[in-house]
Design a protein around this motif. Structure first.
Motif, PDB file in Angstrom:
ATOM      1  N   PRO A 188       0.821  -1.210   0.000  1.00 45.13           N
ATOM      2  CA  PRO A 188       0.000   0.000   0.000  1.00 45.13           C
ATOM      3  C   PRO A 188       0.858   1.264   0.000  1.00 45.13           C
ATOM      4  O   PRO A 188       1.985   1.276   0.498  1.00 45.13           O
ATOM      5  N   TYR A 189       0.321   2.323  -0.564  1.00 45.80           N
ATOM      6  CA  TYR A 189       0.945   3.646  -0.498  1.00 45.80           C
ATOM      7  C   TYR A 189       0.578   4.267   0.834  1.00 45.80           C
ATOM      8  O   TYR A 189      -0.467   3.976   1.403  1.00 45.80           O
ATOM      9  N   ARG A 190       1.444   5.118   1.359  1.00 44.16           N
ATOM     10  CA  ARG A 190       1.061   5.871   2.556  1.00 44.16           C
ATOM     11  C   ARG A 190       0.724   7.296   2.130  1.00 44.16           C
ATOM     12  O   ARG A 190       1.205   7.793   1.122  1.00 44.16           O
ATOM     13  N   THR A 191      -0.071   7.974   2.914  1.00 47.60           N
ATOM     14  CA  THR A 191      -0.554   9.313   2.597  1.00 47.60           C
ATOM     15  C   THR A 191       0.508  10.350   2.941  1.00 47.60           C
ATOM     16  O   THR A 191       1.124  10.290   4.004  1.00 47.60           O
ATOM     17  N   PHE A 192       0.702  11.318   2.005  1.00 39.57           N
ATOM     18  CA  PHE A 192       1.575  12.462   2.296  1.00 39.57           C
ATOM     19  C   PHE A 192       0.873  13.390   3.262  1.00 39.57           C
ATOM     20  O   PHE A 192      -0.335  13.339   3.440  1.00 39.57           O
ATOM     21  N   ASP A 193       1.651  14.255   3.879  1.00 41.61           N
ATOM     22  CA  ASP A 193       1.045  15.246   4.767  1.00 41.61           C
ATOM     23  C   ASP A 193       0.502  16.444   3.984  1.00 41.61           C
ATOM     24  O   ASP A 193      -0.281  17.217   4.510  1.00 41.61           O
ATOM     25  N   THR A 194       0.952  16.605   2.750  1.00 38.68           N
ATOM     26  CA  THR A 194       0.510  17.761   1.950  1.00 38.68           C
ATOM     27  C   THR A 194      -0.632  17.366   1.028  1.00 38.68           C
ATOM     28  O   THR A 194      -0.848  16.188   0.740  1.00 38.68           O
ATOM     29  N   VAL A 195      -1.338  18.366   0.564  1.00 42.46           N
ATOM     30  CA  VAL A 195      -2.471  18.164  -0.333  1.00 42.46           C
ATOM     31  C   VAL A 195      -2.298  19.098  -1.527  1.00 42.46           C
ATOM     32  O   VAL A 195      -1.956  20.273  -1.351  1.00 42.46           O
ATOM     33  N   ASP A 196      -2.492  18.581  -2.733  1.00 40.52           N
ATOM     34  CA  ASP A 196      -2.483  19.437  -3.917  1.00 40.52           C
ATOM     35  C   ASP A 196      -3.794  20.203  -3.978  1.00 40.52           C
ATOM     36  O   ASP A 196      -4.871  19.618  -3.808  1.00 40.52           O
ATOM     37  N   GLY A 197      -3.726  21.490  -4.255  1.00 42.82           N
ATOM     38  CA  GLY A 197      -4.953  22.283  -4.341  1.00 42.82           C
ATOM     39  C   GLY A 197      -4.960  23.148  -5.588  1.00 42.82           C
ATOM     40  O   GLY A 197      -3.963  23.792  -5.913  1.00 42.82           O
ATOM     41  N   THR A 198      -6.046  23.102  -6.287  1.00 48.52           N
ATOM     42  CA  THR A 198      -6.248  23.999  -7.429  1.00 48.52           C
ATOM     43  C   THR A 198      -7.612  24.645  -7.275  1.00 48.52           C
ATOM     44  O   THR A 198      -8.501  24.103  -6.607  1.00 48.52           O
ATOM     45  N   GLU A 199      -7.758  25.807  -7.903  1.00 44.19           N
ATOM     46  CA  GLU A 199      -9.032  26.511  -7.823  1.00 44.19           C
ATOM     47  C   GLU A 199      -9.548  26.779  -9.223  1.00 44.19           C
ATOM     48  O   GLU A 199      -8.775  26.963 -10.162  1.00 44.19           O
ATOM     49  N   GLU A 200     -10.839  26.829  -9.358  1.00 48.11           N
ATOM     50  CA  GLU A 200     -11.475  27.223 -10.611  1.00 48.11           C
ATOM     51  C   GLU A 200     -12.694  28.074 -10.270  1.00 48.11           C
ATOM     52  O   GLU A 200     -13.302  27.899  -9.226  1.00 48.11           O
ATOM     53  N   ILE A 201     -13.012  28.990 -11.151  1.00 47.89           N
ATOM     54  CA  ILE A 201     -14.205  29.808 -10.990  1.00 47.89           C
ATOM     55  C   ILE A 201     -15.258  29.221 -11.919  1.00 47.89           C
ATOM     56  O   ILE A 201     -15.046  29.109 -13.126  1.00 47.89           O
ATOM     57  N   ASP A 202     -16.368  28.814 -11.357  1.00 46.62           N
ATOM     58  CA  ASP A 202     -17.422  28.146 -12.116  1.00 46.62           C
ATOM     59  C   ASP A 202     -18.648  29.046 -12.155  1.00 46.62           C
ATOM     60  O   ASP A 202     -19.083  29.542 -11.115  1.00 46.62           O
ATOM     61  N   TRP A 203     -19.165  29.279 -13.341  1.00 42.23           N
ATOM     62  CA  TRP A 203     -20.362  30.117 -13.478  1.00 42.23           C
ATOM     63  C   TRP A 203     -21.605  29.258 -13.399  1.00 42.23           C
ATOM     64  O   TRP A 203     -21.749  28.279 -14.121  1.00 42.23           O
ATOM     65  N   ARG A 204     -22.461  29.621 -12.535  1.00 41.68           N
ATOM     66  CA  ARG A 204     -23.777  29.004 -12.389  1.00 41.68           C
ATOM     67  C   ARG A 204     -24.753  30.131 -12.153  1.00 41.68           C
ATOM     68  O   ARG A 204     -24.455  31.272 -12.457  1.00 41.68           O
ATOM     69  N   VAL A 205     -25.880  29.803 -11.560  1.00 44.19           N
ATOM     70  CA  VAL A 205     -26.800  30.856 -11.151  1.00 44.19           C
ATOM     71  C   VAL A 205     -26.115  31.692 -10.085  1.00 44.19           C
ATOM     72  O   VAL A 205     -26.293  32.882  -9.980  1.00 44.19           O
ATOM     73  N   GLN A 206     -25.255  31.051  -9.301  1.00 44.39           N
ATOM     74  CA  GLN A 206     -24.490  31.726  -8.261  1.00 44.39           C
ATOM     75  C   GLN A 206     -23.014  31.455  -8.537  1.00 44.39           C
ATOM     76  O   GLN A 206     -22.637  30.352  -8.925  1.00 44.39           O
ATOM     77  N   ILE A 207     -22.172  32.441  -8.355  1.00 43.49           N
ATOM     78  CA  ILE A 207     -20.737  32.257  -8.551  1.00 43.49           C
ATOM     79  C   ILE A 207     -20.164  31.611  -7.292  1.00 43.49           C
ATOM     80  O   ILE A 207     -20.415  32.068  -6.186  1.00 43.49           O
ATOM     81  N   ARG A 259      -2.392  12.901  -1.593  1.00 43.50           N
ATOM     82  CA  ARG A 259      -1.217  12.442  -2.316  1.00 43.50           C
ATOM     83  C   ARG A 259      -0.679  11.192  -1.633  1.00 43.50           C
ATOM     84  O   ARG A 259      -0.737  11.062  -0.404  1.00 43.50           O
ATOM     85  N   TYR A 260      -0.145  10.275  -2.421  1.00 36.75           N
ATOM     86  CA  TYR A 260       0.332   9.001  -1.902  1.00 36.75           C
ATOM     87  C   TYR A 260       1.762   8.764  -2.386  1.00 36.75           C
ATOM     88  O   TYR A 260       2.155   9.234  -3.456  1.00 36.75           O
ATOM     89  N   THR A 261       2.502   7.987  -1.604  1.00 34.16           N
ATOM     90  CA  THR A 261       3.851   7.578  -1.997  1.00 34.16           C
ATOM     91  C   THR A 261       3.995   6.090  -1.681  1.00 34.16           C
ATOM     92  O   THR A 261       3.385   5.590  -0.729  1.00 34.16           O
ATOM     93  N   PRO A 262       4.748   5.379  -2.462  1.00 31.54           N
ATOM     94  CA  PRO A 262       4.895   3.943  -2.187  1.00 31.54           C
ATOM     95  C   PRO A 262       5.665   3.689  -0.896  1.00 31.54           C
ATOM     96  O   PRO A 262       6.553   4.446  -0.530  1.00 31.54           O
ATOM     97  N   THR A 263       5.285   2.608  -0.202  1.00 30.84           N
ATOM     98  CA  THR A 263       5.985   2.218   1.027  1.00 30.84           C
ATOM     99  C   THR A 263       6.969   1.094   0.752  1.00 30.84           C
ATOM    100  O   THR A 263       7.748   0.734   1.626  1.00 30.84           O
ATOM    101  N   CYS A 264       6.942   0.554  -0.447  1.00 30.75           N
ATOM    102  CA  CYS A 264       7.847  -0.539  -0.801  1.00 30.75           C
ATOM    103  C   CYS A 264       9.122   0.002  -1.416  1.00 30.75           C
ATOM    104  O   CYS A 264       9.244   1.194  -1.665  1.00 30.75           O
ATOM    105  N   HIS A 265      10.073  -0.890  -1.701  1.00 28.50           N
ATOM    106  CA  HIS A 265      11.339  -0.503  -2.301  1.00 28.50           C
ATOM    107  C   HIS A 265      11.505  -1.101  -3.680  1.00 28.50           C
ATOM    108  O   HIS A 265      12.609  -1.475  -4.085  1.00 28.50           O
ATOM    109  N   CYS A 266      10.401  -1.230  -4.419  1.00 28.51           N
ATOM    110  CA  CYS A 266      10.441  -1.805  -5.753  1.00 28.51           C
ATOM    111  C   CYS A 266      11.139  -0.857  -6.727  1.00 28.51           C
ATOM    112  O   CYS A 266      11.017   0.375  -6.606  1.00 28.51           O
ATOM    113  N   ALA A 267      11.857  -1.442  -7.690  1.00 29.65           N
ATOM    114  CA  ALA A 267      12.456  -0.601  -8.749  1.00 29.65           C
ATOM    115  C   ALA A 267      11.356  -0.285  -9.752  1.00 29.65           C
ATOM    116  O   ALA A 267      10.598  -1.145 -10.174  1.00 29.65           O
TER     117      ALA A 267
END
Length: 164
Positions: free
Chosen positions: A127-146, A155-163
């Motif tokens: 299994p991968y273990r979870t990073f402490d950081t999170v990727d974040g992006t923003e978008e402005i979406d038009w609807r009836v309300q902005i 984000r995940y990183t491998p816990t194994c040592h596979c090549a």
């Protein structure tokens, strides 16, 4: 007898003259309509609001305006310190405005997680273990309300040592 033939000939000529006159009038009416159409199309194509040109350089299809010479003389009489007007919009060589942040918009947070099967090493299955950081992006979406939508992906990183 000869008088009747002359009168009949004169009536035939008169009928022919009336027919030709009617044709001429119809053609003249058509020419007048076409001239109006040409005038309207010229105004639409070369009108005051469609082209940005100086009055001393009229388009070649239109006759020069009678005030074109007077305008050029008036401009030459102006002081040389008077700079020409700048064009509207972004000026070449000037810095832009950059992106705008919209912190006043209420955020709508959308969490994205990988499915359980994708959180493992494809080679050994560790299994991968979870990073402490999170990727974040923003978008402005038009609807009836902005709404400001914030995407958060774990984000995940491998816990194994596979090549890889």
């Amino acid at each position: 007898m000869r008088l009747r033939r002359v009168r009949a000939y004169a009536q035939a000529i008169q009928r022919r003259l009336d027919a030709v006159t009617g044709e001429r009038d119809a053609l003249q009416h058509q020419v007048d309509r076409l001239q109006v159409t040409v005038r309207e199309l010229r105004t639409e194509l070369y009108g005051r609001r469609t082209e940005r040109r100086t009055p001393d350089r009229p388009s070649p299809e239109l006759p020069p305006s009678p005030t074109a010479g007077a305008d050029a003389a008036a401009r030459s009489a102006e002081s040389p310190e008077t700079a020409p007007r700048r064009r509207r919009g972004q000026q070449p060589g000037r810095p832009g405005h950059g992106r705008h942040r919209h912190p006043t918009l209420p955020p709508e947070i959308v969490a994205h997680e990988l499915p359980e099967s994708a959180r493992r090493c494809p080679h050994c299955g560790a299994p991968y273990r979870t990073f402490d950081t999170v990727d974040g992006t923003e978008e402005i979406d038009w609807r009836v309300q902005i709404v400001r939508r914030v995407h958060r992906r774990k984000r995940y990183t491998p816990t194994c040592h596979c090549a890889k």
